[in-house]
Motif scaffolding. Structure first.
Motif, PDB file in Angstrom:
ATOM      1  N   LEU A 194       0.824  -1.204   0.000  1.00 31.73           N
ATOM      2  CA  LEU A 194       0.000   0.000   0.000  1.00 31.73           C
ATOM      3  C   LEU A 194       0.857   1.252   0.000  1.00 31.73           C
ATOM      4  CD1 LEU A 194      -3.120   0.174  -0.027  1.00 31.73           C
ATOM      5  CD2 LEU A 194      -2.233  -2.078   0.544  1.00 31.73           C
ATOM      6  N   ALA A 195       1.978   1.226   0.726  1.00 32.60           N
ATOM      7  CA  ALA A 195       2.897   2.371   0.700  1.00 32.60           C
ATOM      8  C   ALA A 195       3.473   2.566  -0.695  1.00 32.60           C
ATOM      9  CB  ALA A 195       4.022   2.177   1.720  1.00 32.60           C
ATOM     10  N   ARG A 196       3.812   1.464  -1.358  1.00 35.20           N
ATOM     11  CA  ARG A 196       4.345   1.573  -2.716  1.00 35.20           C
ATOM     12  C   ARG A 196       3.287   2.108  -3.670  1.00 35.20           C
ATOM     13  NH1 ARG A 196       7.187  -3.663  -5.062  1.00 35.20           N
ATOM     14  NH2 ARG A 196       8.652  -3.004  -3.445  1.00 35.20           N
ATOM     15  N   ALA A 197       2.061   1.618  -3.511  1.00 35.51           N
ATOM     16  CA  ALA A 197       0.980   2.129  -4.368  1.00 35.51           C
ATOM     17  C   ALA A 197       0.757   3.617  -4.132  1.00 35.51           C
ATOM     18  CB  ALA A 197      -0.309   1.348  -4.101  1.00 35.51           C
ATOM     19  N   ALA A 198       0.840   4.039  -2.874  1.00 31.97           N
ATOM     20  CA  ALA A 198       0.693   5.464  -2.577  1.00 31.97           C
ATOM     21  C   ALA A 198       1.813   6.268  -3.226  1.00 31.97           C
ATOM     22  CB  ALA A 198       0.694   5.683  -1.060  1.00 31.97           C
ATOM     23  N   ASP A 199       3.043   5.750  -3.172  1.00 32.10           N
ATOM     24  CA  ASP A 199       4.161   6.453  -3.808  1.00 32.10           C
ATOM     25  C   ASP A 199       3.945   6.574  -5.309  1.00 32.10           C
ATOM     26  OD1 ASP A 199       5.598   6.941  -1.504  1.00 32.10           O
ATOM     27  OD2 ASP A 199       6.697   5.056  -1.599  1.00 32.10           O
ATOM     28  N   ARG A 200       3.486   5.502  -5.934  1.00 35.56           N
ATOM     29  CA  ARG A 200       3.308   5.544  -7.375  1.00 35.56           C
ATOM     30  C   ARG A 200       2.169   6.492  -7.759  1.00 35.56           C
ATOM     31  NH1 ARG A 200       6.798   2.156  -9.334  1.00 35.56           N
ATOM     32  NH2 ARG A 200       7.297   0.167  -8.345  1.00 35.56           N
ATOM     33  N   SER A 201       1.084   6.458  -7.013  1.00 34.91           N
ATOM     34  CA  SER A 201      -0.017   7.389  -7.312  1.00 34.91           C
ATOM     35  C   SER A 201       0.420   8.827  -7.087  1.00 34.91           C
ATOM     36  CB  SER A 201      -1.226   7.052  -6.435  1.00 34.91           C
ATOM     37  OG  SER A 201      -1.696   5.748  -6.691  1.00 34.91           O
ATOM     38  N   ALA A 202       1.151   9.052  -5.985  1.00 37.89           N
ATOM     39  CA  ALA A 202       1.644  10.404  -5.731  1.00 37.89           C
ATOM     40  C   ALA A 202       2.623  10.841  -6.814  1.00 37.89           C
ATOM     41  CB  ALA A 202       2.314  10.460  -4.356  1.00 37.89           C
ATOM     42  N   ALA A 203       3.429   9.891  -7.306  1.00 40.26           N
ATOM     43  CA  ALA A 203       4.386  10.238  -8.364  1.00 40.26           C
ATOM     44  C   ALA A 203       3.664  10.614  -9.651  1.00 40.26           C
ATOM     45  CB  ALA A 203       5.331   9.065  -8.613  1.00 40.26           C
ATOM     46  N   VAL A 204       2.570   9.924  -9.953  1.00 43.04           N
ATOM     47  CA  VAL A 204       1.810  10.262 -11.159  1.00 43.04           C
ATOM     48  C   VAL A 204       1.225  11.666 -11.034  1.00 43.04           C
ATOM     49  CG1 VAL A 204      -0.246   9.672 -12.503  1.00 43.04           C
ATOM     50  CG2 VAL A 204       1.310   7.871 -11.740  1.00 43.04           C
ATOM     51  N   ARG A 205       0.630  11.968  -9.873  1.00 44.17           N
ATOM     52  CA  ARG A 205       0.072  13.304  -9.684  1.00 44.17           C
ATOM     53  C   ARG A 205       1.170  14.361  -9.677  1.00 44.17           C
ATOM     54  NH1 ARG A 205      -3.072  10.850  -5.625  1.00 44.17           N
ATOM     55  NH2 ARG A 205      -1.863  11.939  -4.034  1.00 44.17           N
ATOM     56  N   ALA A 206       2.313  14.024  -9.060  1.00 40.97           N
ATOM     57  CA  ALA A 206       3.418  14.982  -9.034  1.00 40.97           C
ATOM     58  C   ALA A 206       3.943  15.239 -10.440  1.00 40.97           C
ATOM     59  CB  ALA A 206       4.537  14.462  -8.127  1.00 40.97           C
ATOM     60  N   ALA A 207       3.983  14.194 -11.267  1.00 41.49           N
ATOM     61  CA  ALA A 207       4.446  14.384 -12.641  1.00 41.49           C
ATOM     62  C   ALA A 207       3.508  15.305 -13.406  1.00 41.49           C
ATOM     63  CB  ALA A 207       4.565  13.034 -13.338  1.00 41.49           C
ATOM     64  N   ALA A 208       2.205  15.142 -13.170  1.00 41.07           N
ATOM     65  CA  ALA A 208       1.246  16.039 -13.832  1.00 41.07           C
ATOM     66  C   ALA A 208       1.437  17.479 -13.365  1.00 41.07           C
ATOM     67  CB  ALA A 208      -0.181  15.562 -13.555  1.00 41.07           C
ATOM     68  N   ARG A 209       1.621  17.656 -12.038  1.00 38.26           N
ATOM     69  CA  ARG A 209       1.879  19.011 -11.529  1.00 38.26           C
ATOM     70  C   ARG A 209       3.181  19.562 -12.094  1.00 38.26           C
ATOM     71  NH1 ARG A 209       0.286  16.809  -6.513  1.00 38.26           N
ATOM     72  NH2 ARG A 209       2.476  16.752  -5.850  1.00 38.26           N
ATOM     73  N   ARG A 210       4.195  18.679 -12.212  1.00 38.65           N
ATOM     74  CA  ARG A 210       5.477  19.136 -12.727  1.00 38.65           C
ATOM     75  C   ARG A 210       5.335  19.640 -14.160  1.00 38.65           C
ATOM     76  NH1 ARG A 210       8.135  15.035 -11.530  1.00 38.65           N
ATOM     77  NH2 ARG A 210       8.121  13.877 -13.474  1.00 38.65           N
ATOM     78  N   GLU A 211       4.570  18.905 -14.967  1.00 41.38           N
ATOM     79  CA  GLU A 211       4.372  19.348 -16.348  1.00 41.38           C
ATOM     80  C   GLU A 211       3.674  20.706 -16.384  1.00 41.38           C
ATOM     81  OE1 GLU A 211       5.586  17.994 -19.018  1.00 41.38           O
ATOM     82  OE2 GLU A 211       6.524  16.416 -17.816  1.00 41.38           O
ATOM     83  N   MET A 212       2.682  20.884 -15.493  1.00 36.14           N
ATOM     84  CA  MET A 212       1.994  22.174 -15.457  1.00 36.14           C
ATOM     85  C   MET A 212       2.928  23.291 -15.025  1.00 36.14           C
ATOM     86  SD  MET A 212      -1.637  20.990 -13.756  1.00 36.14           S
ATOM     87  CE  MET A 212      -2.142  22.690 -13.586  1.00 36.14           C
ATOM     88  N   GLU A 213       3.747  23.030 -14.004  1.00 38.48           N
ATOM     89  CA  GLU A 213       4.662  24.066 -13.535  1.00 38.48           C
ATOM     90  C   GLU A 213       5.737  24.376 -14.560  1.00 38.48           C
ATOM     91  OE1 GLU A 213       6.216  23.002  -9.750  1.00 38.48           O
ATOM     92  OE2 GLU A 213       4.247  22.803  -8.803  1.00 38.48           O
ATOM     93  N   VAL A 214       6.228  23.338 -15.230  1.00 37.59           N
ATOM     94  CA  VAL A 214       7.234  23.576 -16.267  1.00 37.59           C
ATOM     95  C   VAL A 214       6.632  24.390 -17.402  1.00 37.59           C
ATOM     96  CG1 VAL A 214       8.649  22.449 -18.022  1.00 37.59           C
ATOM     97  CG2 VAL A 214       8.624  21.558 -15.699  1.00 37.59           C
ATOM     98  N   ALA A 215       5.413  24.029 -17.798  1.00 37.99           N
ATOM     99  CA  ALA A 215       4.771  24.779 -18.871  1.00 37.99           C
ATOM    100  C   ALA A 215       4.534  26.229 -18.467  1.00 37.99           C
ATOM    101  CB  ALA A 215       3.445  24.108 -19.251  1.00 37.99           C
ATOM    102  N   ALA A 216       4.099  26.432 -17.212  1.00 39.98           N
ATOM    103  CA  ALA A 216       3.881  27.804 -16.740  1.00 39.98           C
ATOM    104  C   ALA A 216       5.195  28.583 -16.698  1.00 39.98           C
ATOM    105  CB  ALA A 216       3.225  27.777 -15.360  1.00 39.98           C
ATOM    106  N   ALA A 217       6.264  27.919 -16.232  1.00 40.51           N
ATOM    107  CA  ALA A 217       7.560  28.602 -16.184  1.00 40.51           C
ATOM    108  C   ALA A 217       8.063  28.944 -17.576  1.00 40.51           C
ATOM    109  CB  ALA A 217       8.576  27.723 -15.449  1.00 40.51           C
ATOM    110  N   ARG A 218       7.856  28.026 -18.522  1.00 38.94           N
ATOM    111  CA  ARG A 218       8.286  28.315 -19.890  1.00 38.94           C
ATOM    112  C   ARG A 218       7.485  29.460 -20.493  1.00 38.94           C
ATOM    113  NH1 ARG A 218       8.577  22.865 -23.302  1.00 38.94           N
ATOM    114  NH2 ARG A 218       9.467  24.331 -24.811  1.00 38.94           N
ATOM    115  N   ARG A 219       6.169  29.485 -20.207  1.00 41.07           N
ATOM    116  CA  ARG A 219       5.367  30.601 -20.729  1.00 41.07           C
ATOM    117  C   ARG A 219       5.806  31.916 -20.105  1.00 41.07           C
ATOM    118  NH1 ARG A 219       1.121  26.818 -20.036  1.00 41.07           N
ATOM    119  NH2 ARG A 219       0.571  27.807 -18.058  1.00 41.07           N
ATOM    120  N   ALA A 220       6.060  31.889 -18.774  1.00 40.10           N
ATOM    121  CA  ALA A 220       6.493  33.122 -18.120  1.00 40.10           C
ATOM    122  C   ALA A 220       7.842  33.587 -18.660  1.00 40.10           C
ATOM    123  CB  ALA A 220       6.570  32.899 -16.606  1.00 40.10           C
TER     124      ALA A 220
END
Length: 819
Positions: A194-220
């Motif tokens: 369950l801890a591993r599943a939580a890490d993987r789910s959190a990593a997927v959400r973090a990757a999505a946030r990372r893409e959004m932040e990178v895109a925002a930084a590139r636009r800025a």
């Protein structure tokens, strides 16, 4: 964070900053493994020491020295094992395994020395807890843990044989011990999964946030770079193309400064700056374009470098606007602190203007002043009216205060936390939820397996000792019902309702009372007492999400009921006290320690895992932003090196003269190209027409009369294609000084852009026209788009047409899309 012990996390085997893959545990899984390892060592050491001490107390006086000589080294080995948690690198794995083996061997050999019922209970408790704890201590090395469990079982059997030579081997405690080992390993695997599943789910959400932040930084960064180009190279080239003034002494240093600004990578400013010192460096211009600034700055004004540079660049552009448009050569610059931020104001008494009437394609105010401040979470405003002067104000405050100010109207006294804190809290809550679900599953498994194997056998074998037997059977059914009802909620992914939870806890406590008072006192905590060791697991399953003190209160009530039942039948002997104490430590003490572990996992490990995951994700995001910004900057600069950079180099070092008509024409072409580049970022319904109008406005500033006609219904055109369609038009418009006509024709399958004007360069600018001879074709490698360019000379005028047809969709591609 220190990672050590024999769990395999010492050194750099699992680097914290490296991205998680299928074989490398995430932050939550790593911390869970570490917590379980420490839990196993502490649990085994405490139980061995306490039960060993009670066993020595219950031994005969003649046997005490020999018992101490056996148990003393075991206690010492436990102490060394505890110390190894703090200094893991000092102890090799072989030594640690030997220490653990020594504990179970010496404990088993003490059984025939002490003798009696107390020794049997003591050794079973100590060896049983040890083999269970080994599954957590050596969790990442299951072979070593299994070997220690097998050694413990073997020593337990050997001690039982030596203490009772005439009797056969009692397999019941041995089977019970093996069941405990299997349950402990299963519980560990469930929690880790369950801890591993939580890490993987959190990593997927973090990757999505990372893409959004990178895109925002590139636009800025893109916006900042375009604003810098507008304030520097674009403005300089436009002035040169217009032939503004006869004194060009300011041009070489200005061109060199523009090259510096273009080559700098925006978006990497760190630390803080003194805004007062920056404002003291605002250039006032040279010669006729000089603006005398009256500066009133209450300094120092320490703010982050990003907002500080945004304000400085905005003020510099505003001063340039004063020189160009206000009709005066004086302005007042003021700055002062406001709370944890700063306010800067530039005012002049010039002719003023109507801000609402300014075209959206004029970037001086919208891009260089207002958009810059929005990018750093600040604000800028322009107040002006015709004949009343102009006032520009920049305002910046820290994001925390801005968040409080925005949320104050909705929730007075309870401001919403910043976005990164909200995301961190959500991540911790998610990890905690997964760990809670895993621990509850593990406790449910232990409860059901224990009840329907060990407890069920005890209940069936000792029916004749209960008074009455039906009460014990009813208690057994009631306990099973509690587990089934709670498990039904859990397996459906729902939390146990409070009413069901407290009904279940009350039922479990009632089972404890019924079993304690319907069992002979001398058999309490013995083999017939099937409920003493199992009710705690059911209660732990129900109370897993509460603080451990609630569960400790339940265990106290449970032990109190059993102790009261024993006292009501008469005062127990020392041996009975020792047996009750050892049994309580082995069962209730173990269960309480598991409750402490669960509380630590939910309220200690989960926040720590969330913090570590956030820190790792921040590092990955920074690295990704840095890489993308560097790549974007190289691509942008490479696009300018063919045309703009050579012009600025020549103007900056005197190789090109602004008095040369050809140089001015080239500057006009580059200014038009830059204005088209600025227009790419606009959100409009017809980007092609918007970018064409940007080029047309540059030509109109040169005194050219331009007519623009559009026929047909606009369609979608890729950015790369738009660039190639408009570039020939920008070239002709930049070389025209009289009249020009631009036409855009849309058809369902194609678009054509044409211009009719004069070519004052006479085709001398080979760098811009060689690719567009009559007829010609330009192909963009990124889009596979083919743009046809046709150029025709008619006397003193030139006609250029660029056309693009949408690629036909083949039947194969249609079938592939449908499939």
């Amino acid at each position: 964070m220190r990672r050590g012990g024999h769990g395999g996390y010492a050194g750099s085997e699992y680097g914290a900053a490296e991205p998680m893959d299928r074989d490398r545990p995430g932050s939550g899984e790593r911390l869970v493994i570490l917590a379980l390892e420490r839990f196993g060592v502490w649990l085994r050491s405490i139980v061995v020491c306490l039960c060993g001490a009670l066993g020595v107390v219950s031994a005969d006086a003649a046997d005490v020295p020999l018992a101490v000589s056996l148990l003393g080294p075991a206690f010492l080995a436990c102490g060394v094992r505890l110390y190894s948690l703090r200094r893991p690198r000092l102890f090799p794995l072989a030594l640690l395994w030997t220490l653990d083996a020594t504990v179970v061997v010496l404990t088993g050999l003490s059984q025939p020395v002490i003798g009696g019922e107390a020794a049997d209970v003591m050794v079973e408790a100590m060896v049983g807890i040890s083999v269970v704890a080994f599954q957590y201590e050596w969790a990442t090395r299951p072979v070593a843990g299994a070997a220690l469990a097998a050694l413990g079982a073997l020593v337990f059997v050997l001690g039982d044989v030596l203490s009772s030579p005439g009797h056969g081997i009692d397999v019941v405690p041995l089977v019970r011990m093996l069941i405990q080992v299997g349950l402990s390993r299963a519980a560990y695997l469930i929690i880790r999964a369950l801890a591993r599943a939580a890490d993987r789910s959190a990593a997927v959400r973090a990757a999505a946030r990372r893409e959004m932040e990178v895109a925002a930084a590139r636009r800025a960064t893109e916006r900042e770079y375009l604003a810098t180009l507008h304030d520097t190279a674009s403005a300089t080239l436009l002035m040169v193309s217009q032939g503004d003034g006869r004194d060009w002494s300011w041009l070489p240093p200005r061109a060199r400064q523009d090259l510096e600004a273009m080559s700098a990578v925006p978006g990497f400013e760190t630390g803080s700056v003194d805004l007062a010192a920056l404002l003291g460096c605002v250039p006032e211009g040279e010669g006729p374009a000089r603006v005398r600034l009256t500066t009133r700055v209450d300094g120092p004004l320490a703010i982050p470098s990003g907002p500080g540079l945004a304000i400085f660049n905005g003020v510099r552009e505003a001063v340039t606007n004063v020189a160009r448009h206000s009709g005066v050569r004086e302005a007042e610059l003021r700055a002062w602190a406001e709370g944890d931020g700063a306010v800067v104001e530039l005012s002049d008494a010039g002719r003023g203007f109507d801000p609402a009437a300014v075209s959206a394609r004029r970037r001086g105010i919208s891009g260089s002043i207002i958009a810059r401040m929005h990018a750093v979470q600040g604000s800028a405003s322009v107040t002006s009216q015709p004949d009343t002067g102009t006032r520009v104000q920049w305002r910046w405050h820290s994001p925390a205060r801005v968040s409080q100010a925005r949320d104050g109207a909705q929730a007075p006294g309870a401001p919403r936390p910043p976005r990164d804190q909200v995301q961190h809290t959500a991540g911790v809550r998610f990890i905690r939820g997964r760990l809670l679900y895993g621990t509850q599953l593990a406790m449910l498994l232990i409860s059901l397996v224990w009840q329907f194997t060990i407890s069920l056998r005890r209940l069936a074998v000792h029916q004749d000792v209960y008074r009455p037997a039906w009460a014990q059977t009813a208690a057994f059914v009631c306990l099973a019902a509690v587990a089934v009802i709670g498990g039904a909620y859990l397996l459906r992914g729902r939390r146990i309702p409070p009413r069901v939870r407290w009904w279940g806890v009350g039922s479990v406590l009632a089972v404890s009372a019924v079993c304690a008072f319907t069992l002979p006192a001398e058999l309490s905590t013995g083999a017939p007492d099937w409920a003493f060791g199992v009710v705690g697991w059911h209660a732990l399953f129900l109370l897993a999400d509460l603080r451990v003190r609630v569960y400790a209160a339940f265990l106290a009530a449970h032990v109190g009921l059993n102790t009261t039942a024993v006292f009501l039948s008469g005062a127990p002997t020392v041996t009975q006290w020792a047996v009750i104490g050892i049994s309580t430590i082995a069962s209730c003490g173990f269960q309480l320690s598991v409750g402490v572990l669960m509380t630590y996992l939910l309220h200690g490990t989960a926040p720590a895992a969330g913090t570590e995951a956030a820190r790792e994700e921040e590092l990955r995001t920074r690295e990704r932003i840095h890489e993308d910004m560097q790549r974007d900057h190289k691509e942008r600069y490479r696009a300018l090196t063919a045309t703009t950079v050579p012009l600025l180099v020549g103007l900056g070092h005197g190789a090109l003269s602004p008095h040369d008509e050809e140089v001015r024409l080239r500057c006009g072409v580059e200014a038009a190209r830059m204005r088209r580049l600025f227009a790419e970022a606009d959100a409009v319904s017809d980007p092609l027409l918007n970018e064409l109008r940007a080029c047309v406005e540059v030509a109109e500033h040169q005194g050219v009369t331009v007519s623009l006609a559009v026929r047909g219904r606009p369609g979608e055109v890729p950015v790369a294609v738009r660039r190639e369609l408009i570039d020939p038009v920008a070239v002709i418009l930049g070389r025209t000084r009289s009249t020009a006509r631009v036409t855009v024709v849309w058809t369902p399958r194609a678009v054509r852009v044409s211009v009719v004007g004069e070519d004052r360069a006479g085709g001398r600018d080979r760098g811009t026209e060689e690719a567009a001879q009559t007829p010609g074709r330009a192909t963009n490698a990124n889009t596979n788009a083919q743009v046809d360019v046709v150029r025709t000379l008619r006397g003193g005028s030139v006609w250029v047409e660029a056309g693009w047809s949408r690629p036909a969709v083949t039947e194969e591609r249609v079938a592939a899309r449908i499939g």
